[in-house]
Each structure stands twice: as structure tokens, then as C-alpha cells.
Write an enzyme that holds these catalytic residues in place. Structure first.
Site, PDB file in Angstrom:
ATOM      1  N   LYS A   1      26.530 -12.757 -33.929  1.00  0.00           N
ATOM      2  CA  LYS A   1      25.943 -11.484 -34.330  1.00  0.00           C
ATOM      3  C   LYS A   1      27.000 -10.641 -35.034  1.00  0.00           C
ATOM      4  CE  LYS A   1      25.345  -8.616 -31.040  1.00  0.00           C
ATOM      5  NZ  LYS A   1      24.880  -8.010 -29.791  1.00  0.00           N
TER       6      LYS A   1
ATOM      7  N   ASP B   1      22.632 -10.565 -20.589  1.00  0.00           N
ATOM      8  CA  ASP B   1      23.572  -9.529 -21.015  1.00  0.00           C
ATOM      9  C   ASP B   1      23.871  -8.639 -19.825  1.00  0.00           C
ATOM     10  OD1 ASP B   1      25.223  -8.057 -22.649  1.00  0.00           O
ATOM     11  OD2 ASP B   1      23.720  -7.737 -24.207  1.00  0.00           O
TER      12      ASP B   1
ATOM     13  N   THR C   1      19.182  -0.021 -26.122  1.00  0.00           N
ATOM     14  CA  THR C   1      18.068   0.178 -27.053  1.00  0.00           C
ATOM     15  C   THR C   1      17.244  -1.100 -27.213  1.00  0.00           C
ATOM     16  OG1 THR C   1      19.396  -0.443 -28.986  1.00  0.00           O
ATOM     17  CG2 THR C   1      19.422   1.876 -28.320  1.00  0.00           C
TER      18      THR C   1
END
Length: 335
Positions: free
Chosen positions: A206, A234, A239
Site C-alpha cells: 500500500k 490490523d 476511517t
């Protein structure tokens, strides 16, 4: 003359547990697992918003634990804990442990651009000055935060809790399952979960924008996920941008059922909406942070919140008894 009287000053260890106001349900559950009641205290706000705290019973010589997760509004939660610590320090508590299920500002643990703060270190300094002599937290964002303190930090992990649920309740384990790290920073966590579930592993490359840290510019899956169930793991869901981008990338690569698992459910901004509109079949988190009822209702059956209270209670008991916290996790609790 008779023999002189010898007075023996026998001291008895006392555990006293105080709770902040941001997540009282978790504190109550921890106390229940410990078999004690939360200590009574007065916590209120002055008209200008200043925080007032006073323990209503003596804490002199006691082993005191102050439970406060750094939930939104984070600055309010943090300041409340600092005020509590200061009051207990000045009341002559023997040892003060700051119990922080979610450590605020943990993502600001280093400088990535010039003239940035290292706010996680600032929080450590504030806790130290306020009176904490030991910190206990769950799944810190990075291990280096432990080095920001000059006293012990007991690190707990929710991975065994998450792994047990995934395997026993969802039947997820073995070669047909892939544990996926959503970015390079979570590879170690994904590796541990993979070992717990005896599964395969993949990770997502990423690339973030240098000027908009929450903006992801490129996502690439490294590993074989086609035709397999996948678990994105994670430390937190903020968000939900990372989880959703990862889930979409996995779906494009032919993954079947996609699950998201994390310790801390911040669920800020449009996180719940993003998860609902994503390929994520179910999201599994813990209650280190309170999940608002309205957000839980939106996700409905697609959200499972596991309680971290038994793990925290076991750690508090170990600290009080001067026993090893690492043995609870068989030494697998280092971030």
C-alpha cells in the site's frame, strides 16, 4: 519494670481500581472479573469544562489502577486520566498503574516529515509526570512506544481472543484460509495470527500519499488468495479506508469470503458506511473502545464485539500479585 511493648505495623496489600468516564462498561466488567467493586470517586466538570476528581476513600499505601481508554474526544479522555493520576499520587498511593486499553496518539510515534511532533512520546511524558509508575495497554500501534517510558510497560494482545473466535465460532482455519496484512507494518501481527490459525499468509502493498497520510494511492496483493477465505488483520479500524481498500483488492484477486479483524474500533468519519458498502462479510473487533449503539446497529450482524475484560483483569491480578504478565500469553505479547 515489665518488658517493653513491641508494636508490629502489619501492612496488607490493597487493590483499588478507579474508572474514568469514557468507557465505564468495560471498567465494570474488568472489576467483575477481578471479584471487586470499582472505587467510588467524584468526577465532574466545572462550567468552563475543567475536570474535577476526588477519591472518596483513602488510597494511602494502596496498589491503585486507573482505567481509562483514550476514546473520542481523545483529548478529554487523556486529560481526565492525567487529573486522576495526579490526585492519587498526591494522596500517597503506593503504586499507580495507568490502564489504557487504547493508547491515544499512538500513530504519531515518529517523525515522517520535518517539523512534526512525536505525540506518542509527549503522552508518555504527561502520564509519567502525572504520577503513573506502570502502564498497561492493549495492542500498541508500535513496540517502540514502550521505550518512551522509563518504567515498565505491560503490553497485552487481543490476538488469541480474535483467533479463538475466528476458529471456533466462524470455523476459519487451515490451508483454505489466508491471513492478510493490510500493509507492511502489520506483517508481524498477521504472522502471529496465521500461526494461531495454521493458515496461509499474504500481504498488501500500500503506497500512501506523502501529503495526505490517510489517502492510499496504490494497492497490490502479494500472495495467492484466489478461491480462499481471507482475514484482514490490523491493530485498529479508524476511517476503515485501509480495510476497505484491502478488501476490494482481495475481491479483485478472486478471494471468496473476506473478514476484517482488529483490536481497536475507532469507527470515525464514515467508517461504518464504508464497511457496509465494501466486500467485507463481517468485522470482528474488541471493546477496548466503546462502540456507539447507532453504529453497531447499522452494521448489525456484520459486526462482532469481543470483550477484552477477562484479559485485562488477568493482567491486573498478575501485576497486583507481582507475577508475570507475559506468562498469560506464553511470551507472545510483544508488539
Amino acid at each position: 519494670m515489665g518488658e517493653p511493648t513491641v508494636r508490629e505495623n502489619l501492612t496488607r496489600k490493597r487493590m483499588m481500581v478507579f474508572s474514568g468516564t469514557c468507557h465505564p462498561v468495560l471498567s465494570e466488567e474488568i472489576a467483575q472479573h477481578l471479584g471487586i467493586k470499582l472505587c467510588e470517586a467524584r468526577i465532574r466538570r466545572f462550567s468552563d469544562g475543567e475536570i474535577y476528581f476526588r477519591a472518596t476513600e483513602s488510597v494511602r499505601g494502596a496498589d491503585v489502577f486507573v482505567i481509562q481508554t483514550h476514546a473520542s474526544p481523545i483529548n478529554e479522555s487523556l486529560m481526565e486520566q492525567l487529573v486522576m493520576l495526579d490526585a492519587l499520587k498526591r494522596a500517597s498511593a503506593k503504586r499507580i498503574t495507568a490502564v489504557i486499553p487504547y493508547y491515544g496518539y499512538s500513530r504519531q510515534d515518529k517523525k515522517t516529515l520535518a517539523r512534526e511532533p512525536i505525540s506518542a512520546k509527549l503522552v508518555a511524558d504527561l502520564l509519567t509526570v502525572a504520577g503513573a509508575q506502570l502502564v498497561l495497554s492493549v495492542d500498541l500501534h508500535s513496540g517502540q512506544i514502550q521505550g518512551f517510558f522509563n518504567f515498565p510497560v505491560d503490553h497485552l494482545t487481543a490476538l488469541p481472543l480474535l483467533g479463538d473466535f475466528l476458529e471456533k465460532h466462524l470455523g476459519l482455519s487451515g490451508d483454505d484460509l489466508v491471513v492478510v496484512s493490510p500493509d507492511a507494518g502489520r506483517v508481524r501481527v498477521a504472522t502471529r495470527l496465521r500461526e494461531l490459525l495454521d493458515a496461509e499468509m499474504a500481504y498488501i502493498y500500500k503506497r500512501r500519499s506523502r501529503h495526505e497520510p490517510q489517502k492510499i494511492e496504490e494497492t497490490v496483493v502479494e500472495g495467492d488468495v484466489r478461491g480462499r477465505a481471507c482475514i484482514l488483520i490490523d491493530d485498529m479500524i479508524d476511517t476503515a479506508g485501509t480495510m476497505v481498500a484491502g478488501a476490494r483488492a482481495l475481491a479483485e484477486e478472486g478471494a471468496t469470503d473476506i473478514y476484517a479483524a482488529a483490536t481497536h474500533a475507532l469507527f470515525s468519519d464514515k467508517a461504518v458506511q464504508r464497511l457496509m458498502e465494501s466486500p467485507v462479510k463481517a468485522t470482528i473487533v474488541t471493546n477496548t473502545l466503546p462502540v456507539p449503539e447507532e453504529k453497531a446497529q447499522v452494521l448489525g450482524d456484520r459486526l462482532t464485539v469481543l470483550s477484552i475484560a477477562p484479559i485485562v483483569a488477568s493482567a491486573l491480578q498478575a501485576v497486583f500479585d507481582d507475577e508475570s504478565v507475559s506468562e498469560i500469553f506464553h511470551g507472545e505479547n510483544q508488539p
